[in-house]
Design an enzyme around this catalytic site. Structure first.
Site, PDB file in Angstrom:
ATOM      1  N   SER A 127       1.091  -1.101   0.224  1.00  0.00           N
ATOM      2  CA  SER A 127      -0.056   0.090   0.067  1.00  0.00           C
ATOM      3  C   SER A 127       0.845   1.170   0.166  1.00  0.00           C
ATOM      4  CB  SER A 127      -0.828   0.200   1.270  1.00  0.00           C
ATOM      5  OG  SER A 127      -1.414   1.256   1.445  1.00  0.00           O
ATOM      6  N   TYR A 152      -2.148  -1.865  11.087  1.00  0.00           N
ATOM      7  CA  TYR A 152      -2.467  -2.330   9.595  1.00  0.00           C
ATOM      8  C   TYR A 152      -1.279  -1.948   8.831  1.00  0.00           C
ATOM      9  CZ  TYR A 152      -3.763  -1.762   4.886  1.00  0.00           C
ATOM     10  OH  TYR A 152      -3.663  -1.869   3.605  1.00  0.00           O
ATOM     11  N   LYS A 156       2.118  -3.912   6.632  1.00  0.00           N
ATOM     12  CA  LYS A 156       2.736  -4.006   5.188  1.00  0.00           C
ATOM     13  C   LYS A 156       3.798  -3.628   5.120  1.00  0.00           C
ATOM     14  CE  LYS A 156      -1.344  -4.670   3.239  1.00  0.00           C
ATOM     15  NZ  LYS A 156      -1.732  -6.002   2.761  1.00  0.00           N
TER      16      LYS A 156
HETATM   17  C1  UD1 Z   1      -7.035   3.752   4.163  1.00  0.00           C
HETATM   18  C2  UD1 Z   1      -5.652   3.589   4.568  1.00  0.00           C
HETATM   19  C3  UD1 Z   1      -4.810   2.947   3.685  1.00  0.00           C
HETATM   20  C4  UD1 Z   1      -5.485   1.443   3.567  1.00  0.00           C
HETATM   21  C5  UD1 Z   1      -6.941   1.841   2.892  1.00  0.00           C
HETATM   22  C6  UD1 Z   1      -7.364   0.417   3.057  1.00  0.00           C
HETATM   23  C7  UD1 Z   1      -5.091   5.514   6.056  1.00  0.00           C
HETATM   24  C8  UD1 Z   1      -4.261   6.789   6.254  1.00  0.00           C
HETATM   25  N1  UD1 Z   1      -5.000   4.900   4.868  1.00  0.00           N
HETATM   26  O1  UD1 Z   1      -6.705   4.678   2.984  1.00  0.00           O
HETATM   27  O2  UD1 Z   1      -3.736   2.566   4.363  1.00  0.00           O
HETATM   28  O3  UD1 Z   1      -4.784   0.847   2.463  1.00  0.00           O
HETATM   29  O4  UD1 Z   1      -7.549   2.664   3.775  1.00  0.00           O
HETATM   30  O5  UD1 Z   1      -8.917   0.349   3.244  1.00  0.00           O
HETATM   31  O6  UD1 Z   1      -5.758   4.848   6.809  1.00  0.00           O
HETATM   32  N2  UD1 Z   1     -13.181  10.166   3.756  1.00  0.00           N
HETATM   33  C9  UD1 Z   1     -14.309  11.073   3.979  1.00  0.00           C
HETATM   34  N3  UD1 Z   1     -15.377  10.527   4.624  1.00  0.00           N
HETATM   35  C10 UD1 Z   1     -15.518   9.052   4.851  1.00  0.00           C
HETATM   36  C11 UD1 Z   1     -14.271   8.280   4.545  1.00  0.00           C
HETATM   37  C12 UD1 Z   1     -13.454   8.645   3.794  1.00  0.00           C
HETATM   38  O7  UD1 Z   1     -14.114  12.068   4.149  1.00  0.00           O
HETATM   39  O8  UD1 Z   1     -16.759   8.762   5.046  1.00  0.00           O
HETATM   40  C13 UD1 Z   1     -11.884  10.543   3.201  1.00  0.00           C
HETATM   41  C14 UD1 Z   1     -10.764  10.272   4.086  1.00  0.00           C
HETATM   42  O9  UD1 Z   1     -10.511  11.132   4.980  1.00  0.00           O
HETATM   43  C15 UD1 Z   1      -9.778  10.310   2.865  1.00  0.00           C
HETATM   44  C16 UD1 Z   1     -10.478   9.965   1.704  1.00  0.00           C
HETATM   45  O10 UD1 Z   1     -11.915  10.064   1.826  1.00  0.00           O
HETATM   46  O11 UD1 Z   1      -9.202  11.639   2.399  1.00  0.00           O
HETATM   47  C17 UD1 Z   1     -10.196   8.208   1.442  1.00  0.00           C
HETATM   48  O12 UD1 Z   1     -10.404   7.532   2.500  1.00  0.00           O
HETATM   49  P1  UD1 Z   1     -10.410   5.868   2.680  1.00  0.00           P
HETATM   50  O13 UD1 Z   1     -11.193   5.763   1.610  1.00  0.00           O
HETATM   51  O14 UD1 Z   1     -10.770   5.497   3.735  1.00  0.00           O
HETATM   52  O15 UD1 Z   1      -9.081   5.616   2.141  1.00  0.00           O
HETATM   53  P2  UD1 Z   1      -7.378   6.148   2.976  1.00  0.00           P
HETATM   54  O16 UD1 Z   1      -7.587   6.648   4.047  1.00  0.00           O
HETATM   55  O17 UD1 Z   1      -6.736   6.791   1.876  1.00  0.00           O
END
Ligand code: UD1
Length: 344
Positions: A127, A152, A156
């Site tokens: 990742s 987690y 990795k």
């Molecule tokens: C996260 C993990 C990553 C992991 C992946 C797998 C972190 C920093 N990264 O990715 O290591 O491989 O999940 O599941 O934890 N968001 C919202 N509202 C929501 C959900 C998400 O605003 O309800 C935003 C988050 O703040 C982020 C973006 O959407 O900016 C993407 O979030 P998400 O899909 O959870 O992925 P990552 O956090 O990038």
């Protein structure tokens, strides 16, 4: 005769899409999955798309005896794609031992068994989380690995190190580590897709569930980041494009094209999109208005990260091709299909 590949976690989100692409490319697939975060019906979806039913073994990779028996039943496996792992960041903070056991013992078991059964190639699911908040964007594979923010993420990093050390010590196989950015979307047929159990932690399932009315409102985690619109930036890549990167990685190792016994590639599009841009693109593509509100930051979130995919583009001859609109449309089609089937 077709080349046989073991896909651990093959009933999962990325594993199922990769199985489809492997079968389309002429590989024979054996899936090992303990169904801890997936459903056996996924195998039916794979068969409906490809016309081929992969062998399915309900088994936990941590079960060494079970894995040995599986290799005995399925002789001639040439390559392994190892997806099977726990992946919820928040849960890993609550249950670190579970994450270390699930994600590390399973890899050790597989790597122990590979030489015994003559397996020549290992693709490992890593990742972009290993880069933490990169100092330079877009981030390339030479960027420093930053201290992990969760168990987690640490699994990795540790798994990458285990593979590196084993290859350095002369392990009789090749490996490619793929560092994924943010996989989203579903197969264009909507026969397979992402099926989060419970409340989704990731953005896109939450977006589609809100759009269809399963969730009332999407929370946007923060609009005060140092980005043009204040929301976090990610590199969202189609899960089908990502799946294809696994096929070319295996081809490369099995046809003797690797430049080293261990190679590491970023698998992203090279395009960073903010949460608000993504919501906007979703609304435009689907014509559905999304109910969302800005809330506080989510602990542990990275502000901005997107890939420099040049090395993968040039070396693997692989490029992410789908537009964000097509990918979001596929995610929505999948959500509509789940509704049609009465699942969600
Ligand atoms: C996260 C993990 C990553 C992991 C992946 C797998 C972190 C920093 N990264 O990715 O290591 O491989 O999940 O599941 O934890 N968001 C919202 N509202 C929501 C959900 C998400 O605003 O309800 C935003 C988050 O703040 C982020 C973006 O959407 O900016 C993407 O979030 P998400 O899909 O959870 O992925 P990552 O956090 O990038």
């Amino acid at each position: 005769m077709k080349t046989k590949i073991l896909v651990t976690g093959g009933a999962g989100y990325i594993g199922s899409h990769t199985t489809v692409e492997l079968q389309n490319a002429g590989y024979e697939v054996v899936i090992v999955d303990n169904l801890s975060n997936s459903n056996a019906e996924v195998i039916d979806g794979i068969e409906r798309i490809t016309g081929i039913r992969p062998v399915f073994e309900k088994l936990d990779c941590n079960d060494m005896e079970g894995m040995k028996a599986m290799f005995e039943r399925n002789k001639g496996i040439k390559g392994i794609i190892h997806f099977a792992a726990s992946k919820a960041v928040g849960e890993s903070v609550q249950k670190p031992l579970l994450y270390y056991r699930n994600n590390i013992v399973s890899l050790l078991n597989i790597m122990d068994l590979m030489p015994q059964y003559g397996v020549e190639a290992l693709v490992f699911s890593s990742s972009c989380t290993v880069y933490g908040q990169p100092d330079i964007l877009p981030v390339d594979e030479n960027a420093p690995i930053k201290p992990a923010l969760s168990p987690y993420g640490n699994t990795k990093q540790i798994n990458e190190e285990i593979i590196r050390d084993a290859i350095y010590a002369g392990a009789p196989y090749k490996s490619i580590v793929l560092r994924y950015f943010n996989p989203i979307g579903a197969h264009a047929t909507a026969e397979i897709g992402e099926l989060p159990i419970g409340v989704p932690q990731n953005l896109i399932p939450f977006v589609t569930q809100t759009a269809i009315g399963v969730r009332e409102q999407l929370s946007v985690f923060g609009d005060d980041y140092d980005t043009p619109d204040g929301s976090c930036i990610r590199d969202y890549i189609s899960v089908v494009d990502l799946a294809k990167a696994h096929v070319v990685s295996l081809d490369r190792m099995l046809t003797g094209k690797s430049k080293a016994n261990l190679e590491t590639f970023n698998v992203g599009t090279g395009r960073g999109l903010s949460v608000l841009e993504l919501i906007n693109a979703f609304e435009k593509t689907t014509g559905v208005k999304l109910n969302y509100k800005i809330v506080g930051r989510r602990e542990g979130d990275i502000e901005k990260v997107w890939a420099n995919p040049d090395y993968a583009n040039n070396e693997l001859g692989w490029t992410a091709k789908e537009t964000i609109e097509d990918t979001l449309a596929s995610a929505w089609k999948w959500q509509l299909k789940l509704r049609e089937r009465g699942i969600m």
